[in-house]
Write an enzyme that holds these catalytic residues in place. Structure first.
Site, mmCIF file in Angstrom:
data_model
loop_
_atom_site.group_PDB
_atom_site.id
_atom_site.type_symbol
_atom_site.label_atom_id
_atom_site.label_comp_id
_atom_site.label_asym_id
_atom_site.label_seq_id
_atom_site.Cartn_x
_atom_site.Cartn_y
_atom_site.Cartn_z
ATOM 1 N N ASP A 1 0.816 -1.216 0.000
ATOM 2 C CA ASP A 1 0.000 0.000 0.000
ATOM 3 C C ASP A 1 0.847 1.262 0.000
ATOM 4 O O ASP A 1 2.082 1.202 0.154
ATOM 5 C CB ASP A 1 -0.957 -0.003 1.201
ATOM 6 N N ASP B 1 -7.532 -3.049 14.274
ATOM 7 C CA ASP B 1 -8.899 -3.436 13.888
ATOM 8 C C ASP B 1 -8.880 -4.641 12.931
ATOM 9 O O ASP B 1 -9.850 -4.930 12.258
ATOM 10 C CB ASP B 1 -9.639 -2.251 13.250
ATOM 11 N N HIS C 1 -7.228 -5.085 10.192
ATOM 12 C CA HIS C 1 -7.087 -4.879 8.746
ATOM 13 C C HIS C 1 -5.766 -5.418 8.222
ATOM 14 O O HIS C 1 -4.762 -5.447 8.920
ATOM 15 C CB HIS C 1 -7.289 -3.402 8.346
ATOM 16 N N GLU D 1 -9.681 -1.979 5.284
ATOM 17 C CA GLU D 1 -10.353 -1.626 6.527
ATOM 18 C C GLU D 1 -11.600 -2.485 6.732
ATOM 19 O O GLU D 1 -12.069 -3.132 5.786
ATOM 20 C CB GLU D 1 -10.737 -0.145 6.465
HETATM 21 C C1 GLP Z 1 -0.883 0.220 8.445
HETATM 22 C C2 GLP Z 1 -0.486 -0.599 7.233
HETATM 23 C C3 GLP Z 1 -0.647 -2.080 7.470
HETATM 24 C C4 GLP Z 1 -0.009 -2.469 8.795
HETATM 25 C C5 GLP Z 1 -0.668 -1.706 9.906
HETATM 26 C C6 GLP Z 1 -0.112 -2.039 11.271
HETATM 27 O O1 GLP Z 1 -2.247 0.407 8.516
HETATM 28 N N1 GLP Z 1 -1.203 -0.253 6.058
HETATM 29 O O2 GLP Z 1 -0.056 -2.802 6.403
HETATM 30 O O3 GLP Z 1 -0.133 -3.848 8.995
HETATM 31 O O4 GLP Z 1 -0.434 -0.316 9.669
HETATM 32 O O5 GLP Z 1 1.030 -1.302 11.544
HETATM 33 P P1 GLP Z 1 2.068 -1.674 12.635
HETATM 34 O O6 GLP Z 1 2.837 -2.830 12.116
HETATM 35 O O7 GLP Z 1 2.920 -0.446 12.776
HETATM 36 O O8 GLP Z 1 1.322 -2.014 13.855
#
Ligand code: GLP
Length: 269
Positions: free
Chosen positions: A72, A141, A143, A148
Protein backbone atom coordinates in the site's frame (compact mmCIF):
# COMPACT_ATOMS: atom_id res chain seq x y z
CA UNK A 1 -3.49 -22.00 9.00
CA UNK A 2 -0.32 -22.34 11.06
CA UNK A 3 0.37 -20.23 14.12
CA UNK A 4 3.95 -19.90 15.33
CA UNK A 5 4.21 -18.36 18.78
CA UNK A 6 7.60 -16.95 19.80
CA UNK A 7 8.67 -15.50 23.15
CA UNK A 8 9.22 -12.04 21.75
CA UNK A 9 9.44 -9.74 18.73
CA UNK A 10 13.11 -10.56 18.12
CA UNK A 11 12.46 -14.26 18.02
CA UNK A 12 9.61 -13.97 15.54
CA UNK A 13 11.54 -11.52 13.35
CA UNK A 14 14.61 -13.75 13.15
CA UNK A 15 12.58 -16.79 12.26
CA UNK A 16 10.63 -15.02 9.51
CA UNK A 17 13.75 -13.43 7.99
CA UNK A 18 15.53 -16.80 7.89
CA UNK A 19 12.44 -18.43 6.43
CA UNK A 20 12.20 -15.80 3.68
CA UNK A 21 15.91 -16.12 2.87
CA UNK A 22 15.52 -19.90 2.79
CA UNK A 23 12.56 -19.66 0.38
CA UNK A 24 14.42 -17.24 -1.91
CA UNK A 25 17.48 -19.47 -2.03
CA UNK A 26 15.51 -22.65 -2.53
CA UNK A 27 13.67 -21.14 -5.51
CA UNK A 28 17.02 -20.47 -7.25
CA UNK A 29 15.53 -17.39 -8.91
CA UNK A 30 16.86 -15.99 -12.18
CA UNK A 31 16.19 -12.71 -13.99
CA UNK A 32 13.66 -14.56 -16.18
CA UNK A 33 12.10 -16.40 -13.28
CA UNK A 34 12.45 -14.18 -10.22
CA UNK A 35 11.19 -14.81 -6.69
CA UNK A 36 8.27 -12.46 -6.06
CA UNK A 37 7.66 -11.01 -2.61
CA UNK A 38 4.71 -8.98 -1.33
CA UNK A 39 5.89 -6.61 1.41
CA UNK A 40 4.38 -4.45 4.16
CA UNK A 41 5.40 -1.33 6.04
CA UNK A 42 4.67 -0.40 9.67
CA UNK A 43 6.46 -1.39 12.84
CA UNK A 44 5.64 -5.11 12.58
CA UNK A 45 8.14 -5.91 9.79
CA UNK A 46 10.98 -3.75 11.17
CA UNK A 47 12.71 -6.68 12.85
CA UNK A 48 12.36 -8.87 9.77
CA UNK A 49 13.88 -6.18 7.54
CA UNK A 50 16.73 -5.64 10.00
CA UNK A 51 17.46 -9.39 9.97
CA UNK A 52 17.19 -9.68 6.18
CA UNK A 53 19.75 -6.88 5.80
CA UNK A 54 21.99 -8.75 8.23
CA UNK A 55 21.65 -11.99 6.27
CA UNK A 56 22.43 -10.12 3.07
CA UNK A 57 25.53 -8.51 4.60
CA UNK A 58 26.69 -11.94 5.77
CA UNK A 59 26.41 -13.14 2.18
CA UNK A 60 23.61 -15.57 3.01
CA UNK A 61 21.00 -14.18 0.63
CA UNK A 62 20.88 -12.02 -2.47
CA UNK A 63 17.97 -9.97 -3.77
CA UNK A 64 19.35 -9.70 -7.30
CA UNK A 65 16.58 -11.83 -8.71
CA UNK A 66 13.85 -10.85 -6.31
CA UNK A 67 10.90 -8.72 -7.42
CA UNK A 68 8.84 -6.95 -4.77
CA UNK A 69 5.32 -5.53 -4.59
CA UNK A 70 4.44 -3.38 -1.63
CA UNK A 71 1.00 -3.61 -0.13
CA UNK A 72 0.00 0.00 0.00
CA UNK A 73 0.85 3.68 -0.10
CA UNK A 74 -0.75 6.88 1.13
CA UNK A 75 -2.32 9.14 -1.47
CA UNK A 76 -0.78 12.56 -1.85
CA UNK A 77 2.45 12.21 0.15
CA UNK A 78 5.59 13.02 -1.85
CA UNK A 79 7.78 9.91 -2.30
CA UNK A 80 10.58 11.52 -0.30
CA UNK A 81 8.27 12.34 2.64
CA UNK A 82 9.67 10.45 5.66
CA UNK A 83 6.28 8.82 6.25
CA UNK A 84 5.68 7.73 2.67
CA UNK A 85 5.97 3.99 2.20
CA UNK A 86 8.42 4.63 -0.66
CA UNK A 87 10.74 6.33 1.81
CA UNK A 88 10.18 3.69 4.48
CA UNK A 89 11.10 0.80 2.20
CA UNK A 90 14.25 2.51 0.94
CA UNK A 91 15.27 3.38 4.47
CA UNK A 92 14.56 0.03 6.10
CA UNK A 93 15.31 -2.51 3.38
CA UNK A 94 15.91 -1.60 -0.26
CA UNK A 95 18.69 0.90 0.46
CA UNK A 96 20.73 -1.80 2.22
CA UNK A 97 20.45 -4.80 -0.12
CA UNK A 98 21.27 -5.56 -3.76
CA UNK A 99 17.75 -5.45 -5.18
CA UNK A 100 17.71 -3.77 -8.64
CA UNK A 101 15.64 -0.60 -8.65
CA UNK A 102 13.52 -1.85 -11.53
CA UNK A 103 12.46 -4.89 -9.46
CA UNK A 104 10.77 -2.72 -6.84
CA UNK A 105 7.05 -1.98 -7.14
CA UNK A 106 5.12 0.31 -4.80
CA UNK A 107 1.71 1.80 -5.66
CA UNK A 108 2.09 5.39 -6.80
CA UNK A 109 -0.06 7.49 -4.49
CA UNK A 110 0.63 10.53 -6.64
CA UNK A 111 -0.56 9.05 -9.93
CA UNK A 112 -2.83 11.32 -11.97
CA UNK A 113 -5.37 8.57 -12.42
CA UNK A 114 -5.46 6.54 -9.21
CA UNK A 115 -7.93 3.92 -10.50
CA UNK A 116 -5.72 3.31 -13.51
CA UNK A 117 -2.67 3.02 -11.26
CA UNK A 118 -4.44 0.33 -9.22
CA UNK A 119 -5.49 -1.59 -12.31
CA UNK A 120 -1.97 -1.46 -13.70
CA UNK A 121 -0.56 -2.64 -10.36
CA UNK A 122 -2.66 -5.79 -10.56
CA UNK A 123 -1.50 -6.34 -14.16
CA UNK A 124 2.13 -5.97 -13.09
CA UNK A 125 1.68 -8.63 -10.42
CA UNK A 126 0.16 -10.96 -12.99
CA UNK A 127 2.97 -10.27 -15.44
CA UNK A 128 5.54 -11.09 -12.75
CA UNK A 129 3.90 -14.51 -12.43
CA UNK A 130 2.00 -13.78 -9.21
CA UNK A 131 3.36 -13.39 -5.70
CA UNK A 132 5.29 -16.29 -4.17
CA UNK A 133 5.23 -15.04 -0.61
CA UNK A 134 3.22 -12.16 0.80
CA UNK A 135 4.40 -10.82 4.14
CA UNK A 136 1.96 -8.63 6.07
CA UNK A 137 1.08 -7.10 9.39
CA UNK A 138 -2.35 -6.29 10.78
CA UNK A 139 -3.92 -3.20 12.24
CA UNK A 140 -5.56 -3.15 15.67
CA UNK A 141 -8.90 -3.44 13.89
CA UNK A 142 -7.65 -6.55 12.10
CA UNK A 143 -7.09 -4.88 8.75
CA UNK A 144 -4.60 -6.32 6.30
CA UNK A 145 -2.75 -3.80 4.09
CA UNK A 146 -5.33 -0.96 4.16
CA UNK A 147 -8.33 -3.25 3.82
CA UNK A 148 -10.35 -1.63 6.53
CA UNK A 149 -13.33 -3.31 8.24
CA UNK A 150 -16.09 -4.00 5.73
CA UNK A 151 -13.71 -4.38 2.77
CA UNK A 152 -14.74 -7.03 0.31
CA UNK A 153 -12.87 -10.23 1.00
CA UNK A 154 -12.35 -10.64 -2.73
CA UNK A 155 -11.18 -7.05 -3.28
CA UNK A 156 -8.34 -6.11 -5.63
CA UNK A 157 -5.94 -3.16 -5.62
CA UNK A 158 -7.94 0.04 -5.25
CA UNK A 159 -8.36 3.42 -3.59
CA UNK A 160 -9.48 3.16 0.02
CA UNK A 161 -10.60 5.70 2.61
CA UNK A 162 -8.91 5.10 5.95
CA UNK A 163 -10.94 4.73 9.12
CA UNK A 164 -10.54 7.27 11.90
CA UNK A 165 -9.15 4.42 14.04
CA UNK A 166 -6.34 3.71 11.62
CA UNK A 167 -5.52 7.39 11.28
CA UNK A 168 -5.37 7.79 15.06
CA UNK A 169 -3.08 4.74 15.27
CA UNK A 170 -0.80 6.02 12.55
CA UNK A 171 -0.71 9.56 13.96
CA UNK A 172 2.33 8.42 16.00
CA UNK A 173 4.29 8.69 12.74
CA UNK A 174 2.93 12.17 11.97
CA UNK A 175 4.01 14.14 15.07
CA UNK A 176 1.04 12.62 16.90
CA UNK A 177 -1.33 14.73 14.80
CA UNK A 178 -4.23 12.80 13.32
CA UNK A 179 -5.06 15.64 10.93
CA UNK A 180 -1.66 15.14 9.28
CA UNK A 181 -2.37 11.48 8.42
CA UNK A 182 -3.61 11.15 4.84
CA UNK A 183 -7.26 10.12 4.59
CA UNK A 184 -6.88 8.05 1.47
CA UNK A 185 -4.53 5.28 0.41
CA UNK A 186 -3.94 2.84 -2.41
CA UNK A 187 -3.96 -0.74 -1.24
CA UNK A 188 -3.80 -4.22 -2.64
CA UNK A 189 -7.07 -6.04 -2.02
CA UNK A 190 -7.72 -8.95 0.31
CA UNK A 191 -8.08 -11.03 -2.86
CA UNK A 192 -4.69 -9.83 -4.10
CA UNK A 193 -3.02 -11.04 -0.90
CA UNK A 194 -4.92 -14.33 -0.93
CA UNK A 195 -3.75 -15.07 -4.48
CA UNK A 196 -0.15 -15.37 -3.24
CA UNK A 197 1.24 -18.90 -2.95
CA UNK A 198 2.02 -18.27 0.67
CA UNK A 199 1.07 -15.59 3.19
CA UNK A 200 2.86 -14.78 6.45
CA UNK A 201 1.22 -12.39 8.88
CA UNK A 202 3.21 -10.80 11.72
CA UNK A 203 1.36 -9.97 14.93
CA UNK A 204 3.23 -8.44 17.83
CA UNK A 205 2.26 -6.89 21.14
CA UNK A 206 -0.74 -6.71 23.39
CA UNK A 207 -2.41 -4.05 21.26
CA UNK A 208 -2.96 -6.67 18.57
CA UNK A 209 -4.33 -9.33 20.95
CA UNK A 210 -7.98 -8.75 20.08
CA UNK A 211 -7.26 -8.71 16.34
CA UNK A 212 -5.32 -11.98 16.64
CA UNK A 213 -8.25 -13.62 18.43
CA UNK A 214 -10.66 -12.41 15.75
CA UNK A 215 -8.31 -13.58 13.02
CA UNK A 216 -7.67 -17.10 14.19
CA UNK A 217 -10.36 -18.13 16.68
CA UNK A 218 -13.49 -16.64 15.18
CA UNK A 219 -15.16 -16.92 11.80
CA UNK A 220 -14.13 -15.42 8.47
CA UNK A 221 -15.66 -11.97 8.52
CA UNK A 222 -15.29 -8.83 6.44
CA UNK A 223 -15.16 -6.71 9.61
CA UNK A 224 -11.82 -8.41 10.46
CA UNK A 225 -10.33 -8.68 7.01
CA UNK A 226 -7.23 -10.62 8.09
CA UNK A 227 -9.55 -13.49 9.13
CA UNK A 228 -9.66 -14.34 5.42
CA UNK A 229 -6.30 -16.03 6.01
CA UNK A 230 -8.29 -18.98 7.35
CA UNK A 231 -9.23 -19.79 3.76
CA UNK A 232 -5.67 -19.61 2.46
CA UNK A 233 -4.02 -23.00 1.86
CA UNK A 234 -0.62 -21.81 3.11
CA UNK A 235 -1.21 -19.12 5.70
CA UNK A 236 1.20 -18.69 8.62
CA UNK A 237 0.53 -16.34 11.53
CA UNK A 238 3.74 -15.52 13.37
CA UNK A 239 3.25 -13.81 16.71
CA UNK A 240 4.81 -13.14 20.09
CA UNK A 241 3.52 -14.19 23.51
CA UNK A 242 2.03 -10.76 24.21
CA UNK A 243 -0.21 -10.93 21.18
CA UNK A 244 -1.71 -14.24 22.40
CA UNK A 245 -3.16 -12.59 25.52
CA UNK A 246 -6.76 -12.96 24.33
CA UNK A 247 -6.46 -16.45 22.83
CA UNK A 248 -7.82 -19.45 24.66
CA UNK A 249 -5.23 -21.34 26.70
CA UNK A 250 -6.14 -24.40 24.65
CA UNK A 251 -5.44 -22.62 21.35
CA UNK A 252 -2.00 -21.50 22.49
CA UNK A 253 -1.16 -24.97 23.85
CA UNK A 254 -2.34 -26.63 20.67
CA UNK A 255 -0.26 -24.51 18.32
CA UNK A 256 2.82 -24.65 20.56
CA UNK A 257 2.55 -28.40 20.60
CA UNK A 258 2.16 -28.98 16.88
CA UNK A 259 4.81 -26.39 15.99
CA UNK A 260 7.33 -27.59 18.56
CA UNK A 261 9.89 -28.56 15.91
CA UNK A 262 9.55 -25.40 13.83
CA UNK A 263 9.90 -23.24 16.94
CA UNK A 264 12.99 -25.05 18.14
CA UNK A 265 15.31 -23.98 15.34
CA UNK A 266 15.70 -21.32 12.70
CA UNK A 267 15.13 -22.26 9.05
CA UNK A 268 18.52 -23.05 7.54
CA UNK A 269 20.07 -20.42 5.31
C1 GLP B 1 -0.88 0.22 8.44
C2 GLP B 1 -0.49 -0.60 7.23
C3 GLP B 1 -0.65 -2.08 7.47
C4 GLP B 1 -0.01 -2.47 8.80
C5 GLP B 1 -0.67 -1.71 9.91
C6 GLP B 1 -0.11 -2.04 11.27
O1 GLP B 1 -2.25 0.41 8.52
N1 GLP B 1 -1.20 -0.25 6.06
O2 GLP B 1 -0.06 -2.80 6.40
O3 GLP B 1 -0.13 -3.85 8.99
O4 GLP B 1 -0.43 -0.32 9.67
O5 GLP B 1 1.03 -1.30 11.54
P1 GLP B 1 2.07 -1.67 12.63
O6 GLP B 1 2.84 -2.83 12.12
O7 GLP B 1 2.92 -0.45 12.78
O8 GLP B 1 1.32 -2.01 13.86
Amino acid sequence: MRNLIFDDFDGMSKWVACYMAYKIKKAEPTAENPYVLGLPTGSSPLGVYRELVKLYKEGKVTFKNVVTFNMDEYVGLPEDHPQSYHYFMQDKLFGHVDIPKENINIPNGNAKDLQQECWEYEQKIKKAGGIDLFLGGIGEDGHIAFNEPGSSLSSRTRVKTLTYDTRVNNARFFDGKVEKVPKIALTVGVGTVMDANQVIILVSGIKKARALRKMIEEGVNHMWTSSMLQLHPHGIVVCDEEATMELKVGTVKYFKDIEREALAKLPEV
